[in-house]
Design an enzyme around this catalytic site. Structure first.
Site, PDB file in Angstrom:
ATOM      1  N   GLY A  50       0.859  -1.174   0.000  1.00 40.57           N
ATOM      2  CA  GLY A  50       0.000   0.000   0.000  1.00 40.57           C
ATOM      3  C   GLY A  50       0.896   1.225   0.000  1.00 40.57           C
ATOM      4  O   GLY A  50       1.958   1.224  -0.624  1.00 40.57           O
ATOM      5  N   GLU A  51       0.523   2.249   0.713  1.00 39.16           N
ATOM      6  CA  GLU A  51       1.342   3.452   0.806  1.00 39.16           C
ATOM      7  C   GLU A  51       1.818   3.552   2.254  1.00 39.16           C
ATOM      8  O   GLU A  51       1.019   3.743   3.163  1.00 39.16           O
ATOM      9  CB  GLU A  51       0.516   4.676   0.380  1.00 39.16           C
ATOM     10  CG  GLU A  51       1.349   5.774  -0.265  1.00 39.16           C
ATOM     11  CD  GLU A  51       2.358   6.386   0.710  1.00 39.16           C
ATOM     12  OE1 GLU A  51       3.570   6.358   0.418  1.00 39.16           O
ATOM     13  OE2 GLU A  51       1.921   6.863   1.762  1.00 39.16           O
ATOM     14  N   SER A  52       3.115   3.394   2.463  1.00 38.26           N
ATOM     15  CA  SER A  52       3.629   3.229   3.823  1.00 38.26           C
ATOM     16  C   SER A  52       3.368   4.437   4.722  1.00 38.26           C
ATOM     17  O   SER A  52       3.081   4.274   5.908  1.00 38.26           O
ATOM     18  CB  SER A  52       5.131   2.904   3.799  1.00 38.26           C
ATOM     19  OG  SER A  52       5.879   3.955   3.203  1.00 38.26           O
ATOM     20  N   CYS A  82       6.231  -5.186   0.719  1.00 38.35           N
ATOM     21  CA  CYS A  82       6.375  -3.847   0.141  1.00 38.35           C
ATOM     22  C   CYS A  82       6.256  -2.759   1.222  1.00 38.35           C
ATOM     23  O   CYS A  82       7.169  -2.586   2.016  1.00 38.35           O
ATOM     24  CB  CYS A  82       5.383  -3.660  -1.002  1.00 38.35           C
ATOM     25  SG  CYS A  82       5.782  -2.275  -2.094  1.00 38.35           S
ATOM     26  N   ARG A 111      12.707   3.663   0.535  1.00 40.77           N
ATOM     27  CA  ARG A 111      11.372   3.674  -0.075  1.00 40.77           C
ATOM     28  C   ARG A 111      11.467   3.836  -1.597  1.00 40.77           C
ATOM     29  O   ARG A 111      12.348   4.534  -2.089  1.00 40.77           O
ATOM     30  CB  ARG A 111      10.544   4.838   0.477  1.00 40.77           C
ATOM     31  CG  ARG A 111      10.264   4.778   1.960  1.00 40.77           C
ATOM     32  CD  ARG A 111       9.720   6.094   2.523  1.00 40.77           C
ATOM     33  NE  ARG A 111       8.403   6.410   1.985  1.00 40.77           N
ATOM     34  CZ  ARG A 111       8.179   7.336   1.063  1.00 40.77           C
ATOM     35  NH1 ARG A 111       9.145   8.042   0.558  1.00 40.77           N
ATOM     36  NH2 ARG A 111       6.959   7.553   0.647  1.00 40.77           N
ATOM     37  N   ILE A 140       6.208  -3.317  -7.153  1.00 39.08           N
ATOM     38  CA  ILE A 140       5.426  -2.114  -7.457  1.00 39.08           C
ATOM     39  C   ILE A 140       5.893  -0.995  -6.534  1.00 39.08           C
ATOM     40  O   ILE A 140       5.637  -1.028  -5.336  1.00 39.08           O
ATOM     41  CB  ILE A 140       3.907  -2.360  -7.255  1.00 39.08           C
ATOM     42  CG1 ILE A 140       3.431  -3.552  -8.090  1.00 39.08           C
ATOM     43  CG2 ILE A 140       3.116  -1.097  -7.593  1.00 39.08           C
ATOM     44  CD1 ILE A 140       2.014  -4.003  -7.768  1.00 39.08           C
ATOM     45  N   ARG A 141       6.588  -0.018  -7.085  1.00 38.30           N
ATOM     46  CA  ARG A 141       7.165   1.067  -6.265  1.00 38.30           C
ATOM     47  C   ARG A 141       7.852   0.464  -5.031  1.00 38.30           C
ATOM     48  O   ARG A 141       7.705   0.945  -3.908  1.00 38.30           O
ATOM     49  CB  ARG A 141       6.089   2.072  -5.845  1.00 38.30           C
ATOM     50  CG  ARG A 141       5.584   2.908  -7.001  1.00 38.30           C
ATOM     51  CD  ARG A 141       4.401   3.770  -6.615  1.00 38.30           C
ATOM     52  NE  ARG A 141       4.701   4.613  -5.469  1.00 38.30           N
ATOM     53  CZ  ARG A 141       3.830   4.915  -4.515  1.00 38.30           C
ATOM     54  NH1 ARG A 141       2.614   4.431  -4.549  1.00 38.30           N
ATOM     55  NH2 ARG A 141       4.166   5.688  -3.515  1.00 38.30           N
ATOM     56  N   HIS A 176       5.513  -8.465  -3.994  1.00 41.95           N
ATOM     57  CA  HIS A 176       4.160  -8.914  -3.664  1.00 41.95           C
ATOM     58  C   HIS A 176       3.940 -10.340  -4.170  1.00 41.95           C
ATOM     59  O   HIS A 176       3.520 -10.523  -5.313  1.00 41.95           O
ATOM     60  CB  HIS A 176       3.118  -8.024  -4.364  1.00 41.95           C
ATOM     61  CG  HIS A 176       3.111  -6.601  -3.920  1.00 41.95           C
ATOM     62  ND1 HIS A 176       2.264  -6.134  -2.952  1.00 41.95           N
ATOM     63  CD2 HIS A 176       3.825  -5.541  -4.346  1.00 41.95           C
ATOM     64  CE1 HIS A 176       2.462  -4.831  -2.793  1.00 41.95           C
ATOM     65  NE2 HIS A 176       3.402  -4.450  -3.620  1.00 41.95           N
ATOM     66  N   GLU A 178       1.558 -12.198  -3.169  1.00 44.62           N
ATOM     67  CA  GLU A 178       0.105 -12.440  -3.116  1.00 44.62           C
ATOM     68  C   GLU A 178      -0.587 -12.117  -4.441  1.00 44.62           C
ATOM     69  O   GLU A 178      -1.736 -12.506  -4.650  1.00 44.62           O
ATOM     70  CB  GLU A 178      -0.530 -11.628  -1.974  1.00 44.62           C
ATOM     71  CG  GLU A 178      -0.699 -10.140  -2.212  1.00 44.62           C
ATOM     72  CD  GLU A 178       0.578  -9.319  -2.038  1.00 44.62           C
ATOM     73  OE1 GLU A 178       0.509  -8.086  -2.201  1.00 44.62           O
ATOM     74  OE2 GLU A 178       1.648  -9.898  -1.750  1.00 44.62           O
TER      75      GLU A 178
END
Length: 197
Positions: A50-52, A82, A111, A140-141, A176, A178
């Protein structure tokens, strides 16, 4: 007592559903965790991507940050992917303002180290302790790990960078698994939870 561990997925933000499916396929009873009382009922926890920065702020807002830290310090198994890896780091190289971490792994992370959203990619990653060939990782990022302390074990690298680390009951990957349908990393984590349950 059932041998089926109850594993939560921190459901403040991120790809919660995919982790619930992966955990269920690895023979765990999976449920979302949003509040401290949810956390008290699980044997282990996944912190998703997600967005940390957002996840950190929401964890504080929902009163989850201290209970999370307490459970990790007490030995509860945790797996972060992530953004989850970033939250499990003791130190972030370039934290956003007000960003806190749960900690649990003696590592320094960077990051978005693999680039922006449009530079996302998939790669085969050899993960120590997982048989059957490489794991397909979706980046992803994604962060990478700049360095680890003496107690942290590097279990995977990609392109010369550390992308998976384990320290006692805490596991983290910058990718990821998953999102791929390959649930071997989740199965490894379920085994970790089962071992301390």
């Amino acid at each position: 007592m059932s041998d089926t561990p109850v594993i939560g997925v921190l459901a403040l933000q991120g790809d919660v559903r995919e982790h619930l499916i992966a955990l269920a396929s690895a023979d765990a009873l999976a449920r979302p965790v949003r509040r401290p009382e949810d956390l008290a009922e699980v044997d282990g926890l996944v912190i998703p991507g997600g967005e940390s920065t957002t996840m950190s702020k929401l964890a504080v807002l929902f009163g989850m940050m201290e209970p999370l830290r307490d459970r990790v310090r007490a030995g509860m198994p945790v797996y972060g992917t992530c953004a989850g890896m970033i939250l499990l780091a003791e130190k972030i190289l370039d934290p956003r303002s007000g960003q806190e971490t749960v900690g649990g792994i003696d590592m320094i992370v960077r990051r978005n180290a693999f680039g922006r959203q449009n530079e996302s990619f998939e790669a085969a990653v050899e993960v120590a302790g997982i048989g059957g060939g490489p794991v397909e990782g979706v980046f992803i990022r994604a962060p990478w790990v700049e360095s680890v302390g003496a107690e942290a074990e590097v279990i995977a690298e990609h392109g010369g960078h550390i992308v998976a680390v384990r320290q006692r009951n805490v596991l983290a990957t910058s990718f990821h698994p998953e999102l791929t349908g390959d649930h071997r990393v989740h199965a490894l984590f379920v085994d970790m939870v089962r071992a301390v349950k």
